[in-house]
Design a protein around this motif. Structure first.
Motif, PDB file in Angstrom:
ATOM      1  N   PHE A 150       1.744  -1.022 -16.448  1.00  0.00           N
ATOM      2  CA  PHE A 150       1.248  -0.887 -15.446  1.00  0.00           C
ATOM      3  C   PHE A 150       1.182  -0.290 -14.322  1.00  0.00           C
ATOM      4  O   PHE A 150       2.566   0.044 -13.768  1.00  0.00           O
ATOM      5  CB  PHE A 150       1.169  -2.837 -14.908  1.00  0.00           C
ATOM      6  N   GLN A 151       0.263   0.182 -14.094  1.00  0.00           N
ATOM      7  CA  GLN A 151       0.233   1.401 -12.654  1.00  0.00           C
ATOM      8  C   GLN A 151      -0.746   1.181 -11.096  1.00  0.00           C
ATOM      9  O   GLN A 151      -1.846   0.478 -11.306  1.00  0.00           O
ATOM     10  CB  GLN A 151      -0.294   2.665 -12.869  1.00  0.00           C
ATOM     11  N   PHE A 152       0.548   0.372 -10.265  1.00  0.00           N
ATOM     12  CA  PHE A 152      -0.303   0.484  -9.154  1.00  0.00           C
ATOM     13  C   PHE A 152      -0.912   1.524  -7.950  1.00  0.00           C
ATOM     14  O   PHE A 152      -0.566   2.842  -8.316  1.00  0.00           O
ATOM     15  CB  PHE A 152       1.382  -0.223  -8.032  1.00  0.00           C
ATOM     16  N   ASN A 153      -2.270   1.189  -7.696  1.00  0.00           N
ATOM     17  CA  ASN A 153      -2.500   2.213  -7.014  1.00  0.00           C
ATOM     18  C   ASN A 153      -2.482   2.056  -5.274  1.00  0.00           C
ATOM     19  O   ASN A 153      -2.962   3.345  -5.070  1.00  0.00           O
ATOM     20  CB  ASN A 153      -4.431   1.391  -6.881  1.00  0.00           C
ATOM     21  N   HIS A 154      -1.833   1.054  -5.194  1.00  0.00           N
ATOM     22  CA  HIS A 154      -1.288   1.055  -4.310  1.00  0.00           C
ATOM     23  C   HIS A 154       0.458   0.735  -4.067  1.00  0.00           C
ATOM     24  O   HIS A 154       0.590  -0.517  -3.807  1.00  0.00           O
ATOM     25  CB  HIS A 154      -1.954  -0.165  -2.869  1.00  0.00           C
ATOM     26  N   SER A 155       1.411   2.135  -3.437  1.00  0.00           N
ATOM     27  CA  SER A 155       3.170   1.872  -3.363  1.00  0.00           C
ATOM     28  C   SER A 155       3.564   1.395  -3.074  1.00  0.00           C
ATOM     29  O   SER A 155       4.507   1.161  -2.162  1.00  0.00           O
ATOM     30  CB  SER A 155       3.476   2.340  -4.913  1.00  0.00           C
ATOM     31  N   HIS A 156       2.804   2.205  -1.579  1.00  0.00           N
ATOM     32  CA  HIS A 156       3.449   2.078  -0.217  1.00  0.00           C
ATOM     33  C   HIS A 156       2.711   1.738   1.102  1.00  0.00           C
ATOM     34  O   HIS A 156       1.366   1.717   0.648  1.00  0.00           O
ATOM     35  CB  HIS A 156       2.736   3.817   0.028  1.00  0.00           C
ATOM     36  N   LEU A 157       3.095   1.189   1.693  1.00  0.00           N
ATOM     37  CA  LEU A 157       2.296   0.107   2.394  1.00  0.00           C
ATOM     38  C   LEU A 157       2.105   0.976   3.438  1.00  0.00           C
ATOM     39  O   LEU A 157       0.099   0.589   3.599  1.00  0.00           O
ATOM     40  CB  LEU A 157       3.247  -0.439   3.450  1.00  0.00           C
ATOM     41  N   LYS A 158       1.600   1.931   3.618  1.00  0.00           N
ATOM     42  CA  LYS A 158       1.326   2.994   4.533  1.00  0.00           C
ATOM     43  C   LYS A 158      -0.194   3.278   4.660  1.00  0.00           C
ATOM     44  O   LYS A 158      -1.346   3.043   4.696  1.00  0.00           O
ATOM     45  CB  LYS A 158       1.883   3.891   5.724  1.00  0.00           C
ATOM     46  N   ASP A 159      -0.279   3.687   2.981  1.00  0.00           N
ATOM     47  CA  ASP A 159      -1.957   3.454   2.025  1.00  0.00           C
ATOM     48  C   ASP A 159      -2.341   2.586   2.078  1.00  0.00           C
ATOM     49  O   ASP A 159      -3.793   2.704   2.479  1.00  0.00           O
ATOM     50  CB  ASP A 159      -1.517   4.698   0.552  1.00  0.00           C
ATOM     51  N   ALA A 160      -1.551   1.710   1.955  1.00  0.00           N
ATOM     52  CA  ALA A 160      -1.813   0.392   0.971  1.00  0.00           C
ATOM     53  C   ALA A 160      -2.681  -0.119   3.056  1.00  0.00           C
ATOM     54  O   ALA A 160      -4.186  -1.157   2.318  1.00  0.00           O
ATOM     55  CB  ALA A 160      -0.764  -1.017   1.721  1.00  0.00           C
ATOM     56  N   LEU A 161      -2.444   0.019   3.997  1.00  0.00           N
ATOM     57  CA  LEU A 161      -3.287  -0.786   4.919  1.00  0.00           C
ATOM     58  C   LEU A 161      -3.975   0.762   5.358  1.00  0.00           C
ATOM     59  O   LEU A 161      -4.993  -0.043   6.100  1.00  0.00           O
ATOM     60  CB  LEU A 161      -1.641  -0.318   6.628  1.00  0.00           C
ATOM     61  N   ASN A 162      -4.020   1.282   4.908  1.00  0.00           N
ATOM     62  CA  ASN A 162      -5.422   2.787   5.465  1.00  0.00           C
ATOM     63  C   ASN A 162      -6.353   2.410   4.563  1.00  0.00           C
ATOM     64  O   ASN A 162      -7.531   2.717   4.964  1.00  0.00           O
ATOM     65  CB  ASN A 162      -4.461   4.152   5.545  1.00  0.00           C
ATOM     66  N   ALA A 163      -6.322   1.688   3.527  1.00  0.00           N
ATOM     67  CA  ALA A 163      -6.958   1.642   2.300  1.00  0.00           C
ATOM     68  C   ALA A 163      -7.195   0.064   2.464  1.00  0.00           C
ATOM     69  O   ALA A 163      -9.321   0.256   2.500  1.00  0.00           O
ATOM     70  CB  ALA A 163      -6.972   1.621   1.069  1.00  0.00           C
ATOM     71  N   LEU A 164      -7.534  -0.899   3.955  1.00  0.00           N
ATOM     72  CA  LEU A 164      -8.309  -1.577   4.525  1.00  0.00           C
ATOM     73  C   LEU A 164      -9.153  -1.588   5.257  1.00  0.00           C
ATOM     74  O   LEU A 164      -8.718  -0.517   6.267  1.00  0.00           O
ATOM     75  CB  LEU A 164      -7.061  -2.801   4.493  1.00  0.00           C
ATOM     76  N   GLN A 165     -10.640  -2.352   5.428  1.00  0.00           N
ATOM     77  CA  GLN A 165     -11.507  -2.441   6.211  1.00  0.00           C
ATOM     78  C   GLN A 165     -10.634  -3.401   6.955  1.00  0.00           C
ATOM     79  O   GLN A 165     -10.828  -4.376   6.361  1.00  0.00           O
ATOM     80  CB  GLN A 165     -12.617  -2.602   5.723  1.00  0.00           C
TER      81      GLN A 165
END
Length: 297
Positions: A281-296
């Motif tokens: 399984f490959q995560f699209n969001h492995s880094h928290l900064k990226d995950a937060l930036n991807a949220l609207q």
């Protein structure tokens, strides 16, 4: 595929329904079928009792139902509500599956990283065998054991040990946002406790991954591969809004306000999704900064 979903109006359930509509034939169990239909707004078979479903015709069961664990102070009655809302339904599902002539091929059952109890900074994988004896572990351990009763050569059981789900639409993050948007957020206690998290998109993707993989069963840590300390989490969340995280919430204040439930915030686990990664399984969001930036927001 014919899929029965419990907890469909919750954060993860809503995202699953949205992603699966048109792809699968969906069956939704809810205490109020009319309210669930209105909330979800998708075509599905909505029912209020397990007796209204023919489990011989169901291919998969996704069991996510349960009273939110951190919505209210843990009185003894609230603890019972949290436990029984998980245990009773899971036990009933297991019984239905056990008595089928042609049972569902898979039960994907909710759980949480609270299964491990507080673990400090030690890396925790699904193979971890030392558990801190506290309420969160007790809930999850019995929940998982009840789900495992469904296991047979015909039905595999996958257990989702889920971390903090990153979404702007609800869950723990939504409760933090008001203070952090105002620049009033900050670390909790000493800020050293680990926070194991997962972006909602990856949560949905991994459930679909487990649904499709007939060779997989057992526990899976539903967390991104790079957990952070509470201090790091606070700093990154504040930065997302161009703010700082100057304030610290002392442990004693949390205990005064939340009682025993404060332990969820003051202690954590450094959880790794070893089995998911091992199986590709490959995560699209492995880094928290990226995950937060991807949220609207």
């Amino acid at each position: 595929m014919k899929i029965l979903i419990t907890g469909a109006t919750g954060l993860i359930g809503r995202a699953l329904i949205a992603g699966w509509q048109g792809q699968h034939q969906l069956f939704v169990l809810s205490r109020s079928s009319a309210k669930a239909r209105e909330t979800l707004g998708v075509e599905a078979d909505y029912q209020q009792s397990l007796d209204d479903f023919d489990f011989n015709q169901i291919d998969a069961v996704i069991n996510l139902a349960g009273e939110p664990i951190a919505d209210k102070r843990w009185s003894e009655s609230q603890k019972q509500k949290i436990c029984q809302s998980r245990w009773q339904l899971t036990e009933a599902l297991a019984e239905k599956i056990q008595h089928c002539a042609t049972p569902p091929k898979v039960l994907i059952n909710g759980s949480a990283i609270g299964f491990y109890g507080r673990q400090g900074s030690e890396i925790v994988t699904e193979e971890h065998s030392s558990f801190y004896p506290e309420f969160s572990h007790d809930i999850c351990a019995r929940w998982e054991n009840l789900a495992q009763r469904s296991a047979s050569p015909q039905t595999r059981v996958c257990l989702l040990r889920t971390g903090i789900v990153m979404s702007s639409q609800g869950g723990a993050l939504a409760k933090m946002l008001p203070l952090f948007k105002l620049g009033l957020g900050g670390p909790i206690g000493d800020g050293k406790q680990f926070m194991s998290w997962i972006h909602l998109e990856d949560m949905v993707r991994l459930i679909d991954f487990l649904l499709q993989r007939d060779d997989l069963s057992g526990p899976f840590n539903a967390t991104a591969p790079r957990p952070v300390s509470n201090k790091q989490f606070s700093q990154l969340l504040a930065e997302r809004f161009g703010k700082k995280a100057p304030f610290t919430v002392p442990a004693f204040v949390l205990r005064l306000v939340f009682g025993e439930m404060a332990d969820l915030l003051l202690f954590g686990q450094n959880v790794q999704p070893k089995r998911l990664l091992d199986h590709g399984f490959q995560f699209n969001h492995s880094h928290l900064k990226d995950a937060l930036n991807a949220l609207q927001f």
